[in-house]
Design a protein around this motif. Structure first.
Motif, PDB file in Angstrom:
ATOM      1  N   LEU A  63     -27.860 -17.400  10.927  1.00 46.69           N
ATOM      2  CA  LEU A  63     -27.156 -18.603  10.803  1.00 46.69           C
ATOM      3  C   LEU A  63     -27.436 -19.652   9.559  1.00 46.69           C
ATOM      4  O   LEU A  63     -26.616 -20.123   8.868  1.00 46.69           O
ATOM      5  CB  LEU A  63     -27.341 -19.344  12.054  1.00 46.69           C
ATOM      6  CG  LEU A  63     -26.719 -18.736  13.305  1.00 46.69           C
ATOM      7  CD1 LEU A  63     -27.495 -19.521  14.818  1.00 46.69           C
ATOM      8  CD2 LEU A  63     -25.153 -18.667  13.487  1.00 46.69           C
ATOM      9  N   SER A  64     -28.710 -19.449   9.224  1.00 48.36           N
ATOM     10  CA  SER A  64     -29.218 -20.189   8.158  1.00 48.36           C
ATOM     11  C   SER A  64     -28.647 -19.687   6.798  1.00 48.36           C
ATOM     12  O   SER A  64     -28.153 -20.548   5.871  1.00 48.36           O
ATOM     13  CB  SER A  64     -30.753 -20.099   7.893  1.00 48.36           C
ATOM     14  OG  SER A  64     -31.475 -20.797   8.935  1.00 48.36           O
ATOM     15  N   VAL A  65     -28.364 -18.412   6.643  1.00 48.73           N
ATOM     16  CA  VAL A  65     -27.855 -17.957   5.467  1.00 48.73           C
ATOM     17  C   VAL A  65     -26.484 -18.330   5.220  1.00 48.73           C
ATOM     18  O   VAL A  65     -26.040 -18.876   4.129  1.00 48.73           O
ATOM     19  CB  VAL A  65     -28.030 -16.362   5.374  1.00 48.73           C
ATOM     20  CG1 VAL A  65     -27.012 -15.447   4.189  1.00 48.73           C
ATOM     21  CG2 VAL A  65     -29.337 -15.829   5.229  1.00 48.73           C
ATOM     22  N   ILE A  66     -25.725 -18.350   6.239  1.00 52.23           N
ATOM     23  CA  ILE A  66     -24.166 -18.750   6.554  1.00 52.23           C
ATOM     24  C   ILE A  66     -24.053 -20.163   5.853  1.00 52.23           C
ATOM     25  O   ILE A  66     -23.290 -20.653   5.081  1.00 52.23           O
ATOM     26  CB  ILE A  66     -23.517 -18.492   7.414  1.00 52.23           C
ATOM     27  CG1 ILE A  66     -23.303 -16.909   7.909  1.00 52.23           C
ATOM     28  CG2 ILE A  66     -22.212 -19.103   7.457  1.00 52.23           C
ATOM     29  CD1 ILE A  66     -22.867 -16.834   9.162  1.00 52.23           C
ATOM     30  N   THR A  67     -25.109 -21.007   6.539  1.00 52.32           N
ATOM     31  CA  THR A  67     -25.113 -22.507   6.199  1.00 52.32           C
ATOM     32  C   THR A  67     -25.455 -22.746   4.734  1.00 52.32           C
ATOM     33  O   THR A  67     -24.901 -23.440   3.976  1.00 52.32           O
ATOM     34  CB  THR A  67     -26.042 -23.202   7.341  1.00 52.32           C
ATOM     35  OG1 THR A  67     -25.798 -22.869   8.661  1.00 52.32           O
ATOM     36  CG2 THR A  67     -26.099 -24.474   7.079  1.00 52.32           C
ATOM     37  N   LEU A  68     -26.490 -22.080   4.516  1.00 49.85           N
ATOM     38  CA  LEU A  68     -27.137 -22.575   3.192  1.00 49.85           C
ATOM     39  C   LEU A  68     -26.179 -21.809   1.872  1.00 49.85           C
ATOM     40  O   LEU A  68     -25.910 -22.371   0.741  1.00 49.85           O
ATOM     41  CB  LEU A  68     -28.556 -21.938   2.796  1.00 49.85           C
ATOM     42  CG  LEU A  68     -29.152 -22.546   3.530  1.00 49.85           C
ATOM     43  CD1 LEU A  68     -30.777 -21.956   3.254  1.00 49.85           C
ATOM     44  CD2 LEU A  68     -29.651 -23.942   3.350  1.00 49.85           C
ATOM     45  N   ALA A  69     -25.296 -20.721   2.278  1.00 51.44           N
ATOM     46  CA  ALA A  69     -24.269 -20.070   1.365  1.00 51.44           C
ATOM     47  C   ALA A  69     -23.482 -21.384   1.097  1.00 51.44           C
ATOM     48  O   ALA A  69     -22.575 -21.568  -0.061  1.00 51.44           O
ATOM     49  CB  ALA A  69     -23.779 -19.023   1.708  1.00 51.44           C
ATOM     50  N   GLY A  70     -22.790 -22.063   2.100  1.00 54.51           N
ATOM     51  CA  GLY A  70     -21.919 -23.160   2.179  1.00 54.51           C
ATOM     52  C   GLY A  70     -22.277 -24.359   1.326  1.00 54.51           C
ATOM     53  O   GLY A  70     -21.516 -24.938   0.667  1.00 54.51           O
ATOM     54  N   VAL A  71     -23.672 -24.703   1.606  1.00 57.09           N
ATOM     55  CA  VAL A  71     -24.275 -26.042   1.027  1.00 57.09           C
ATOM     56  C   VAL A  71     -24.612 -25.755  -0.416  1.00 57.09           C
ATOM     57  O   VAL A  71     -24.034 -26.531  -1.425  1.00 57.09           O
ATOM     58  CB  VAL A  71     -25.809 -26.079   1.477  1.00 57.09           C
ATOM     59  CG1 VAL A  71     -26.241 -27.288   0.841  1.00 57.09           C
ATOM     60  CG2 VAL A  71     -25.508 -26.770   3.047  1.00 57.09           C
ATOM     61  N   TRP A  72     -24.862 -24.348  -0.836  1.00 56.58           N
ATOM     62  CA  TRP A  72     -25.006 -24.183  -2.474  1.00 56.58           C
ATOM     63  C   TRP A  72     -24.032 -23.453  -3.323  1.00 56.58           C
ATOM     64  O   TRP A  72     -24.001 -23.721  -4.506  1.00 56.58           O
ATOM     65  CB  TRP A  72     -26.496 -23.410  -2.404  1.00 56.58           C
ATOM     66  CG  TRP A  72     -27.659 -24.246  -2.015  1.00 56.58           C
ATOM     67  CD1 TRP A  72     -28.380 -24.205  -1.094  1.00 56.58           C
ATOM     68  CD2 TRP A  72     -28.247 -25.116  -3.091  1.00 56.58           C
ATOM     69  NE1 TRP A  72     -29.516 -25.066  -1.024  1.00 56.58           N
ATOM     70  CE2 TRP A  72     -29.475 -25.627  -2.146  1.00 56.58           C
ATOM     71  CE3 TRP A  72     -28.269 -25.746  -4.391  1.00 56.58           C
ATOM     72  CZ2 TRP A  72     -30.418 -26.726  -2.542  1.00 56.58           C
ATOM     73  CZ3 TRP A  72     -28.828 -26.827  -4.665  1.00 56.58           C
ATOM     74  CH2 TRP A  72     -30.079 -27.207  -3.953  1.00 56.58           C
ATOM     75  N   PHE A  73     -23.247 -22.909  -2.609  1.00 52.54           N
ATOM     76  CA  PHE A  73     -22.377 -21.997  -3.018  1.00 52.54           C
ATOM     77  C   PHE A  73     -20.961 -22.276  -2.688  1.00 52.54           C
ATOM     78  O   PHE A  73     -20.401 -21.447  -1.817  1.00 52.54           O
ATOM     79  CB  PHE A  73     -22.719 -20.464  -3.144  1.00 52.54           C
ATOM     80  CG  PHE A  73     -24.058 -20.054  -3.435  1.00 52.54           C
ATOM     81  CD1 PHE A  73     -24.446 -20.145  -4.957  1.00 52.54           C
ATOM     82  CD2 PHE A  73     -25.139 -19.831  -2.405  1.00 52.54           C
ATOM     83  CE1 PHE A  73     -25.928 -19.916  -5.218  1.00 52.54           C
ATOM     84  CE2 PHE A  73     -26.226 -19.528  -3.110  1.00 52.54           C
ATOM     85  CZ  PHE A  73     -26.552 -19.629  -4.433  1.00 52.54           C
ATOM     86  N   GLN A  74     -20.045 -23.203  -3.423  1.00 52.30           N
ATOM     87  CA  GLN A  74     -18.976 -23.327  -2.759  1.00 52.30           C
ATOM     88  C   GLN A  74     -17.787 -22.204  -3.363  1.00 52.30           C
ATOM     89  O   GLN A  74     -17.040 -22.015  -2.742  1.00 52.30           O
ATOM     90  CB  GLN A  74     -18.274 -24.655  -3.585  1.00 52.30           C
ATOM     91  CG  GLN A  74     -19.309 -25.863  -3.355  1.00 52.30           C
ATOM     92  CD  GLN A  74     -19.225 -26.274  -1.910  1.00 52.30           C
ATOM     93  OE1 GLN A  74     -18.242 -25.899  -1.188  1.00 52.30           O
ATOM     94  NE2 GLN A  74     -20.272 -27.023  -1.378  1.00 52.30           N
ATOM     95  N   LEU A  75     -18.381 -21.468  -4.181  1.00 57.79           N
ATOM     96  CA  LEU A  75     -17.460 -20.455  -4.650  1.00 57.79           C
ATOM     97  C   LEU A  75     -17.367 -19.109  -3.685  1.00 57.79           C
ATOM     98  O   LEU A  75     -16.699 -18.083  -3.908  1.00 57.79           O
ATOM     99  CB  LEU A  75     -17.963 -19.838  -5.985  1.00 57.79           C
ATOM    100  CG  LEU A  75     -17.862 -20.712  -7.259  1.00 57.79           C
ATOM    101  CD1 LEU A  75     -18.227 -20.226  -8.341  1.00 57.79           C
ATOM    102  CD2 LEU A  75     -16.153 -21.500  -7.342  1.00 57.79           C
ATOM    103  N   THR A  76     -18.274 -19.140  -2.662  1.00 63.58           N
ATOM    104  CA  THR A  76     -18.160 -18.141  -1.876  1.00 63.58           C
ATOM    105  C   THR A  76     -17.008 -18.003  -0.961  1.00 63.58           C
ATOM    106  O   THR A  76     -16.359 -17.120  -0.338  1.00 63.58           O
ATOM    107  CB  THR A  76     -19.434 -18.230  -0.754  1.00 63.58           C
ATOM    108  OG1 THR A  76     -19.249 -19.527   0.011  1.00 63.58           O
ATOM    109  CG2 THR A  76     -20.851 -18.278  -1.441  1.00 63.58           C
TER     110      THR A  76
END
Length: 210
Positions: A63-76
């Motif tokens: 869950l943390s990986v998904i959350t942090l991906a959204g926080v730091w990498f908008q291009l995902t």
């Protein structure tokens, strides 16, 4: 050091830093990555605090990986609501794990019990903050005063004002869903403090018995 040892204290300190120090610094210095950085520290401390079990680490970590991906990498390309709901689920799981540990303990009130009790309350507030954030992302008019593009610390503020039933009224739930979420959070906040106090008193009295 054993898995999870020191995690409860680290989680308390990182949450306090994010909620208090971050906004105070941003009043005087424009640091765009400050809040995301503090939020990342909270997430890492949350994973650390549940690292007694591999299953817990796996669930919170995913869950943390998904959350942090959204926080730091908008291009995902991940939808904002998805990462916000993932963050809410992450903190909800952490709250549950901490509650099971804290309220399942017997004997004297240790430092871990105190930090754990504080963390349960704080992570409940963070979980609801991200739920509110997801709600206004999907329905922008659901909460008056909380815009979808507003800084996440606005959602933190509204959540903890609601959790403590302080209710200044500057941010108010408008839709039925938002009102229900706010009511549930306020009830949980009051019940939790009552249950925690009862547990502490019971533990203290039990330790005094011959």
């Amino acid at each position: 050091m054993q898995p999870g040892e020191g995690g409860y204290q680290a989680l308390t300190l990182t949450i306090a830093g994010m909620l208090v120090i971050g906004p105070l610094i941003s009043e005087f210095v424009q640091l765009g990555s400050l809040l995301p950085g503090l939020f990342t520290a909270v997430i890492l401390a949350a994973v650390w605090s549940v690292s007694h079990s591999l299953v817990q680490v796996a669930s919170v970590g995913a869950l943390s990986v998904i959350t942090l991906a959204g926080v730091w990498f908008q291009l995902t390309g991940l939808p904002a609501a998805l990462t916000q709901l993932s963050g809410a689920a992450c903190f909800a799981v952490v709250s549950f794990v901490l509650a099971r540990d804290v309220f399942g303990r017997r004997g004297h009130i240790s430092k871990d019990v105190i930090y754990g009790g504080i963390n349960i309350y704080l992570t409940i507030g963070l979980a609801f903050a991200l739920l509110y954030r997801a709600l206004v992302t999907m329905a922008p008019d659901a909460i008056d005063g909380l815009a979808p593009n507003a800084s996440i610390d606005h959602a933190f503020y509204f959540s903890f004002v609601t959790l403590t039933t302080l209710g200044y009224g500057d941010i108010t739930p408008v839709s039925s869903g938002a009102r229900m979420l706010a009511a549930v959070e306020a009830i949980i906040g009051q019940l939790y403090l009552a249950v925690l106090l009862a547990m502490l008193v019971a533990t203290h009295l039990a330790s005094k018995r011959p």
